[in-house]
Design an enzyme around this catalytic site. Sequence first.
Site, short mmCIF file in Angstrom:
data_model
loop_
_atom_site.label_atom_id
_atom_site.label_comp_id
_atom_site.label_asym_id
_atom_site.label_seq_id
_atom_site.Cartn_x
_atom_site.Cartn_y
_atom_site.Cartn_z
N SER A 141 145.64 -60.81 30.15
CA SER A 141 146.26 -62.14 30.15
C SER A 141 145.31 -63.08 29.43
CB SER A 141 146.43 -62.59 31.60
OG SER A 141 146.67 -63.98 31.69
N TYR A 154 143.21 -64.18 40.07
CA TYR A 154 143.91 -63.53 38.95
C TYR A 154 142.99 -63.49 37.72
CZ TYR A 154 147.69 -62.81 35.50
OH TYR A 154 148.48 -62.32 34.49
N1 LIG Z 1 154.56 -63.22 32.72
C1 LIG Z 1 153.43 -63.83 32.37
O1 LIG Z 1 153.38 -65.05 32.18
C2 LIG Z 1 152.19 -63.00 32.14
C3 LIG Z 1 151.16 -63.56 31.37
C4 LIG Z 1 150.00 -62.81 31.18
C5 LIG Z 1 149.89 -61.55 31.71
N2 LIG Z 1 150.90 -61.04 32.47
C6 LIG Z 1 150.72 -59.70 33.04
O2 LIG Z 1 151.78 -58.88 32.61
C7 LIG Z 1 151.96 -57.82 33.56
C8 LIG Z 1 153.43 -57.72 33.89
O3 LIG Z 1 153.83 -58.93 34.52
P1 LIG Z 1 155.30 -59.51 34.48
O4 LIG Z 1 155.20 -60.89 34.03
O5 LIG Z 1 156.22 -58.58 33.85
O6 LIG Z 1 155.54 -59.56 36.09
P2 LIG Z 1 156.77 -59.12 36.98
O7 LIG Z 1 156.47 -59.62 38.33
O8 LIG Z 1 158.04 -59.51 36.34
O9 LIG Z 1 156.66 -57.51 36.96
C9 LIG Z 1 155.59 -56.84 37.56
C10 LIG Z 1 156.07 -55.49 38.04
O10 LIG Z 1 154.95 -54.80 38.58
C11 LIG Z 1 155.39 -54.09 39.71
N3 LIG Z 1 154.27 -53.80 40.61
C12 LIG Z 1 153.61 -54.66 41.41
N4 LIG Z 1 152.70 -54.01 42.14
C13 LIG Z 1 152.78 -52.70 41.78
C14 LIG Z 1 152.11 -51.53 42.17
N5 LIG Z 1 151.17 -51.56 43.13
N6 LIG Z 1 152.43 -50.37 41.57
C15 LIG Z 1 153.39 -50.32 40.63
N7 LIG Z 1 154.09 -51.39 40.23
C16 LIG Z 1 153.79 -52.57 40.81
C17 LIG Z 1 156.42 -55.01 40.36
O11 LIG Z 1 157.28 -54.28 41.24
C18 LIG Z 1 157.13 -55.56 39.14
O12 LIG Z 1 158.26 -54.77 38.81
C19 LIG Z 1 151.07 -58.15 34.75
O13 LIG Z 1 149.88 -57.39 34.67
C20 LIG Z 1 150.77 -59.63 34.55
O14 LIG Z 1 149.56 -60.02 35.14
C21 LIG Z 1 152.05 -61.73 32.69
#
Ligand SMILES: NC(=O)c1ccc[n+]([C@@H]2O[C@H](COP(=O)([O-])OP(=O)(O)OC[C@H]3O[C@@H](n4cnc5c(N)ncnc54)[C@H](O)[C@@H]3O)[C@@H](O)[C@H]2O)c1
Length: 283
Positions: A141, A154
């Site tokens: 991120s 985070y």
């Molecule tokens: N959306 C943003 O703004 C953003 C920005 C930077 C980084 N990220 C990173 O992107 C990645 C995906 O995030 P997203 O935005 O799609 O979030 P999201 O919440 O939409 O999806 C995350 C998924 O991870 C799954 N998950 C959670 N714990 C788990 C576990 N123990 N084992 C397996 N699966 C698990 C959840 O069930 C969910 O389906 C994350 O690592 C997040 O930190 C997101």
Amino acid sequence: MTVDVDAHFGGKTAIVTGAGSGIGVALSRALVGAGAHVVCADLDEMAASRTAASITGPGSARAARLDVTDAAAVQALVDSVQPDLLFNNAGITFGGETEDLTLAQWDAIIDVNIRGVVHGVAAAYPLMVRRGSGQIVNTASMGGLMAAGLITSYVMTKHAVVGLSLALRTEAAAKGVGVTVVCPAAVDTPILDKGYIGRFHGRDFYLKGQGVRHPLDPAVFAEQVLETVAADKAMLVTPRPARIAWRLGRFFPGFVQKQAIGFVAKQRKLQDKRAKKELRSAA
Ligand SMILES: NC(=O)c1ccc[n+]([C@@H]2O[C@H](COP(=O)([O-])OP(=O)(O)OC[C@H]3O[C@@H](n4cnc5c(N)ncnc54)[C@H](O)[C@@H]3O)[C@@H](O)[C@H]2O)c1
């Protein structure tokens, strides 16, 4: 960037963790669109199944239940799939004042965001080294590059993921294994509605409070990730304003720290305003 994404991913096998939602769905869809055979893995089995069922070729998608905090389960999936590519993407967040974060929440975010990635690396990297090929792609991120307050736990975990990825890349290069870390600013996914603690809640916390007007479209982000991975680059920092902020931070760390203090104050003010409004409408 001009890379032939289809030629790179076509016929390859990939595991995407956290594929039940948001970025994981978009990554799975983009990979299958480029001809890859994808295992959509998520803690939420139903969500993983929905993702797999919603994706059509030219590649293929199937679902698997996977808790990335379970090292044995990650190893078993890697052993059975023997992936060419592993996307360590599952992640959680907590937003609010750090004094309100419980030890259980600290443990949870360390377990998913750090240990989850470690489990993926420990399972897939030796296999890739033995084979002399493969790619590991870790979703960090902008929080892994810059220190934004009120998402302190985070930020800690994502810094760890950046460090792990960049260091491993230097080891892996001579062994034919690629390592890429992707660092987006806000992406329009359900995570923006999760993990609030204390008085903090609402998407504005992650967006307005950090000066983001339009979060990235996950599909656009996924295409950028695939281009980055196909070109075997070390890192993707996106969108452009985030890239500029990151570069600025490297040259002027003091200035950026001061700005971050300003953002924290702004976020607290936003939350107080919202709380007062809610109190007024409840009275
Ligand atoms: N959306 C943003 O703004 C953003 C920005 C930077 C980084 N990220 C990173 O992107 C990645 C995906 O995030 P997203 O935005 O799609 O979030 P999201 O919440 O939409 O999806 C995350 C998924 O991870 C799954 N998950 C959670 N714990 C788990 C576990 N123990 N084992 C397996 N699966 C698990 C959840 O069930 C969910 O389906 C994350 O690592 C997040 O930190 C997101």
